[in-house]
Write an enzyme that holds these catalytic residues in place. Structure first.
Site, mmCIF file in Angstrom:
data_model
loop_
_atom_site.group_PDB
_atom_site.id
_atom_site.type_symbol
_atom_site.label_atom_id
_atom_site.label_comp_id
_atom_site.label_asym_id
_atom_site.label_seq_id
_atom_site.Cartn_x
_atom_site.Cartn_y
_atom_site.Cartn_z
ATOM 1 N N GLU A 120 0.831 -1.205 0.076
ATOM 2 C CA GLU A 120 -0.038 0.185 0.098
ATOM 3 C C GLU A 120 1.043 1.390 0.106
ATOM 4 O OE1 GLU A 120 -1.306 -1.417 4.121
ATOM 5 O OE2 GLU A 120 -2.016 0.669 4.201
ATOM 6 N N LYS A 122 2.605 4.762 1.128
ATOM 7 C CA LYS A 122 3.201 5.170 2.382
ATOM 8 C C LYS A 122 2.637 6.919 2.328
ATOM 9 C CE LYS A 122 7.157 5.428 5.507
ATOM 10 N NZ LYS A 122 7.073 6.815 5.678
ATOM 11 N N ASP A 124 2.594 10.425 3.018
ATOM 12 C CA ASP A 124 3.479 11.508 3.889
ATOM 13 C C ASP A 124 2.618 12.685 4.405
ATOM 14 O OD1 ASP A 124 5.658 12.846 4.122
ATOM 15 O OD2 ASP A 124 5.936 13.672 2.214
ATOM 16 N N TYR A 231 -4.745 3.060 7.646
ATOM 17 C CA TYR A 231 -3.965 2.302 7.593
ATOM 18 C C TYR A 231 -3.577 0.970 8.162
ATOM 19 C CZ TYR A 231 -0.260 4.920 9.684
ATOM 20 O OH TYR A 231 0.631 5.663 10.556
ATOM 21 N N LYS A 320 11.273 3.280 0.768
ATOM 22 C CA LYS A 320 11.020 4.932 0.343
ATOM 23 C C LYS A 320 11.511 5.345 -0.958
ATOM 24 C CE LYS A 320 12.007 7.594 3.923
ATOM 25 N NZ LYS A 320 11.331 8.661 4.838
ATOM 26 N N CYS A 414 26.424 46.286 -7.620
ATOM 27 C CA CYS A 414 24.786 46.034 -7.799
ATOM 28 C C CYS A 414 24.394 46.100 -9.086
ATOM 29 C CB CYS A 414 24.095 47.116 -6.707
ATOM 30 S SG CYS A 414 22.617 47.050 -6.707
ATOM 31 N N CYS A 417 21.946 49.126 -9.249
ATOM 32 C CA CYS A 417 22.339 50.653 -9.214
ATOM 33 C C CYS A 417 23.759 50.969 -9.435
ATOM 34 C CB CYS A 417 21.884 51.271 -7.742
ATOM 35 S SG CYS A 417 22.910 50.595 -6.616
ATOM 36 N N CYS A 432 24.446 45.547 -1.264
ATOM 37 C CA CYS A 432 24.334 46.695 -1.775
ATOM 38 C C CYS A 432 24.250 47.681 -0.717
ATOM 39 C CB CYS A 432 23.326 46.994 -2.984
ATOM 40 S SG CYS A 432 23.292 48.683 -3.568
ATOM 41 N N CYS A 438 19.156 52.883 -4.352
ATOM 42 C CA CYS A 438 18.899 51.799 -4.921
ATOM 43 C C CYS A 438 17.541 51.438 -4.936
ATOM 44 C CB CYS A 438 19.765 50.642 -4.305
ATOM 45 S SG CYS A 438 19.617 48.945 -5.245
HETATM 46 S S1 IVH Z 1 1.753 0.978 9.263
HETATM 47 C C1 IVH Z 1 3.186 -1.013 13.002
HETATM 48 N N1 IVH Z 1 1.148 1.817 6.766
HETATM 49 O O1 IVH Z 1 5.103 5.464 8.188
HETATM 50 C C2 IVH Z 1 3.342 -0.601 11.646
HETATM 51 N N2 IVH Z 1 2.508 3.081 8.124
HETATM 52 O O2 IVH Z 1 7.776 4.305 10.032
HETATM 53 C C3 IVH Z 1 2.312 0.662 11.580
HETATM 54 N N3 IVH Z 1 2.679 5.369 7.301
HETATM 55 O O3 IVH Z 1 5.163 6.261 11.404
HETATM 56 C C4 IVH Z 1 2.693 1.695 10.311
HETATM 57 N N4 IVH Z 1 1.717 5.352 5.399
HETATM 58 O O4 IVH Z 1 3.149 6.965 10.009
HETATM 59 C C5 IVH Z 1 1.806 2.079 7.643
HETATM 60 N N5 IVH Z 1 0.299 2.641 4.743
HETATM 61 C C6 IVH Z 1 0.956 2.831 5.723
HETATM 62 C C7 IVH Z 1 1.516 4.099 6.076
HETATM 63 C C8 IVH Z 1 2.422 4.231 7.339
HETATM 64 C C9 IVH Z 1 2.497 6.143 6.280
HETATM 65 C C10 IVH Z 1 3.883 6.166 8.261
HETATM 66 C C11 IVH Z 1 3.560 5.846 9.935
HETATM 67 C C12 IVH Z 1 4.622 5.397 10.263
HETATM 68 C C13 IVH Z 1 5.642 5.411 9.291
HETATM 69 C C14 IVH Z 1 6.652 4.247 9.110
#
Ligand code: IVH
Length: 676
Positions: A120, A122, A124, A231, A320, A414, A417, A432, A438
């Protein structure tokens, strides 16, 4: 008949329930299913009706009412609370080889047991945990350090994708975890608004989401249009959840959570790699930011078997994405002159597509940066956009360097000027020194002076300032207050300023004479003196004469004013022309004294120390309040301390020391009683 009489509230309650139910349903359809079933006006009308009823009958209002979505409650403090289940983080890597290792290791540990993975996004953003009991949201807490976090329930309730009341079947007691993200559209709109208001824009959606959850005013948080991506789900022993991660998320979706559909069950490493590769490109089409992919073992009973390492589970890993990086030609360098004369070199680049936008320009910071990066004319530069929205130059693409390329020759005069530039010992930038001759400096100072957080003369935009400058009417900020109606009418190439415009402008200038002293100090535009610094200086010295007379050493005594700022302030006031401007502003009637001067003498001769957080004051406010009553504020406890005002979460060291020295400790309430 009076339906809303105090005796029979039942029909009121019925109407409130009806409205709440309908608003919840409409919210759900809108945010979960992208379906708009009524017009905005109808929706707002119902919301207002419910709000009015809740105001009239507060005892009938539900803590989970849809009106909470609009916010309005003020968070005085964000209580620190312990997580019931620690919020672990994930092991993470940038390398596919390590994902292969993870997969092989997991398979080995599970020793022939059949299983699958889920992949899935991650998200941000900011991780939070939501506790639900009997289907109702009872608490929302930030991750914090994983063991304790901040209670942000009131703000969380304003996020439409966080269900307040669950639907259908749900476990009686569990925690839902997910990430609060700031969708790009809402983020960009908010930043545009901030810039228009003269506020510093947020660097990236993640920081902005985190800041939003900590806003004191929940109505402001509601306006941010944050989104919650669920999640993870966990429950205490005895509460049964589906036995796959996939199944749990599906279950959560049925309860009313926003679960992103981009989740895939993968049976082997090849499918995992495909998923990663796909999203490495496709991520820029998402309406929110992701910084990687999370891979989890799907069968939850296997989680216990795999166990945990010191701080993260062995059944999951995060891949990542590398910050996206491109190389593009440095076509030329422009040198910008700021209002304080500081020169900023800016790279003009061959436009290049990077992380969802076209990049044409990027700052080269200063001469040292160019030298350190060893940038030559005609180079291709690597540009990166990581978590930051603003692209950065991160290096030179050496493979594309031309034979015999010459290092950049930094300008010595500058660009506006022609005055030779100066570089102050110990400072990286050139500037400057021709501040009065200026053009961009003059206009920049005027723009700063009239800006919202300074004198707030909003009828004077950059064009009008140029016009006034061009007509020879305004050279410095004091000239603004000498403007006459007859000088203004008919001004501009096609007589832009007419009778009404002139009147408005003069009225706005007149109104600015009420702007408090601290903002006048900020408006002067002294180098390094920002909004906060100006406030501190104004409060400390109380009037312009004391501020002007202060030595560098005295200036450096002020909280948050460092040596560099102290020097800049002292030099600024040492300049006779600056003093003349201040005198003219004073004569014009601007505020040159702090209004807060002395409220009472109840704390005369006393030295107070404050510690912790307060209900009725911010820390700066209580300090100012003490001074207003004639007291002195000190940062540390000593034999000279008269009183310690103890707020919530007071430092244990301070408490110990106060007890040891026999310093009297009073609460915030006792303090308020004292000065009343
Ligand atoms: S699972 C015990 N799933 O990424 C596992 N984390 O260090 C619980 N994050 O602090 C995390 N998307 O805030 C999980 N689909 C996702 C996520 C996710 C973002 C973040 C989460 C966590 C950090 C991982």
């Amino acid at each position: 008949m009076d339906l809303f009489s105090a005796i029979d509230t039942e029909p009121v309650q019925r109407r409130m329930d009806e409205l709440a139910k309908e608003l919840d349903r409409l919210n759900y359809e809108y945010y979960m299913n992208d379906r708009s079933l009524v017009s905005d006006e109808e929706f707002d009308g119902m919301m207002r009706e419910l709000q009015d009823l809740e105001r009239q009958y507060p005892e009938l209002a539900s803590p989970l009412s849809p009106t909470k979505r609009v916010g309005g409650e003020v968070n005085k403090i964000f209580r620190s609370v312990q997580h019931r289940f620690p919020m672990l983080s994930l092991g993470n890597t940038y390398s596919i080889a390590e994902i292969e290792d993870f997969e092989a290791r997991t398979r080995k540990l599970l020793d022939g047991v059949p299983f699958t993975y889920t992949c899935e996004l991650k998200y941000d953003g900011v991780a939070i945990g939501l506790t639900y009991r009997h289907g109702r949201l009872v608490q929302a807490v930030t991750r914090g350090n994983g063991t304790t976090g901040d209670d942000i329930t009131t703000n969380a309730k304003t996020i439409p994708t966080i269900p307040l009341q669950l639907r259908g079947d749900y476990p009686d007691d569990f925690e839902a975890r997910g990430e609060v993200v700031y969708p790009f559209d809402a983020f960009n709109a908010m930043n545009a608004q901030r810039e228009a208001d003269g506020d510093e824009p947020f660097a990236n959606p993640r920081n902005a989401a985190s800041g939003s959850l900590k806003l004191q005013d929940s109505a402001e948080c509601a306006k941010r249009k944050l989104m919650f991506c669920m999640y993870f789900m966990m429950a205490p022993d005895g509460v049964v959840l589906p036995d796959t991660h996939f199944g749990r998320l599906e279950y959560a979706r049925q309860m009313g959570f926003k679960v992103q559909p981009y989740i895939k069950e993968c049976k082997d490493i090849e499918e995992i790699k495909d998923f990663i590769e796909y999203w490495d490109h496709a991520r820029w089409e998402l309406p929110f930011g992701i910084d990687g992919i999370v891979i989890k073992v799907n069968q939850t009973p296997l989680w216990d078997r795999l166990g945990l390492t010191a701080k993260s589970p062995r059944w999951a890993i995060a891949f990542k994405f590398k910050a996206e990086r491109v190389s593009t030609l440095l076509e030329s360098i422009s040198y910008q002159v700021g209002r304080t004369g500081v020169i900023t070199p800016v790279a003009n680049l061959t436009p290049v597509w990077l992380g969802g936008t076209t990049v044409k320009r990027a700052t080269l910071v200063n001469a040292d940066f160019i030298a350190k990066m060893d940038i030559c004319a005609g180079d291709h530069l690597f540009i990166e956009k990581g978590g930051e929205i603003i692209p950065k130059v991160v290096g030179v693409d050496m493979e594309k360097r031309q034979l015999g390329a010459m290092p950049i020759q930094y300008i010595t005069r500058c660009p506006e000027c022609g005055t030779p530039l100066v570089r102050v010992e110990g400072e990286a930038g050139h500037y400057c020194p021709n501040s009065d001759g200026c053009h961009p400096q003059i206009i920049g100072r005027l723009e700063h002076f009239v800006s919202r957080k300074a004198m707030n003369i909003d009828t004077l935009g950059p064009e009008r300032l140029e016009m006034l400058y061009g007509a020879g009417l305004v050279r410095n900020v004091a000239d603004l207050y000498d403007l006459k109606r007859e000088q203004l009418v008919g001004l501009g190439t096609d007589a832009t300023i007419q009778d009404k415009g002139a009147d408005n402008l003069l009225a706005a200038l007149e109104a600015s004479k009420q702007v408090p002293f601290e903002r006048v100090v900020f408006a002067l535009g002294i180098r390094y003196v920002g909004e906060v610094g100006a406030k501190k200086l104004a409060r400390y010295f109380k009037n312009i004469d004391a501020l002007m007379a202060a030595t560098e050493e005295e200036l450096a005594q002020v909280e948050d004013v460092g040596e560099v700022t102290a020097k800049a302030v002292s030099e600024w006031f040492a300049d006779t022309e600056h003093r003349a401007i201040v005198e003219r502003l004073r004569a014009a009637g601007l505020q040159m004294n702090g209004q807060w001067a002395v409220v009472s003498g109840r704390l005369d001769g006393m030295t107070l120390v404050v510690s912790g957080t307060f209900q009725h004051f911010s820390r700066d406010e209580i300090k100012a309040d003490i001074e207003n009553h004639g007291g002195k504020v000190s940062g540390s406890i000593s034999g000279k301390t008269s009183l310690l005002v103890a707020g919530e979460k007071m430092g244990p060291e301070k408490l110990k020391k106060a007890e040891k020295l026999g310093v009297k400790i009073i609460s915030e309430e006792e303090y308020m009683e004292m000065v009343k």
